[in-house]
Design an enzyme around this catalytic site. Sequence first.
Site: not given
Length: 169
Positions: A11, A71, A143
């Site tokens: 991420d 992502e 996260d």
Amino acid sequence: MSLQTVLLGIDPGLVRTGWGVIACEGAKMSWIAHGVITPPTHLALAERLGVLSQGIQDVLNFYCPTEAAVEEVFMAKNAQSALLLGHARGATLAILAHNKMRVTEYATRHIKQALVGTGGAQKEQVAFMVRRLLPQAGTVSADAADALAAALCHGTERKTNRLLKVKHP
């Protein structure tokens, strides 16, 4: 006998980049590790990107994943935020490419849909499902949970795509 595959989920972010590593063996997915890379905010942009790249390289060197799920950018508060996030994504993708990793990018809504059942899920719902699916991970920051969610989504997609290829050559 099925072989184990090690997947890395990321991420990306310039302030915090979450990462998570899982193992896939057949239909079973299990937690290996997770963390967050936090480049010091007082550093210049190039130095922060260097810290981010080195952090990802350290994860690659230690856990030796064979594939990565990243992502995609979904929105930013303003143009400056979008630009900075783009820099972090670029550094992330570059270090993965440098290491000849197979990279698959997933939209945030797709990851949430795969894990929670709705693309509009809140971060808390994603973290809850990550803890349910990977209980050995323990407490996971937002996260790192997003990164593990990307890895879980990729593991599921890989399995589904492999089954579809077997049934429909």
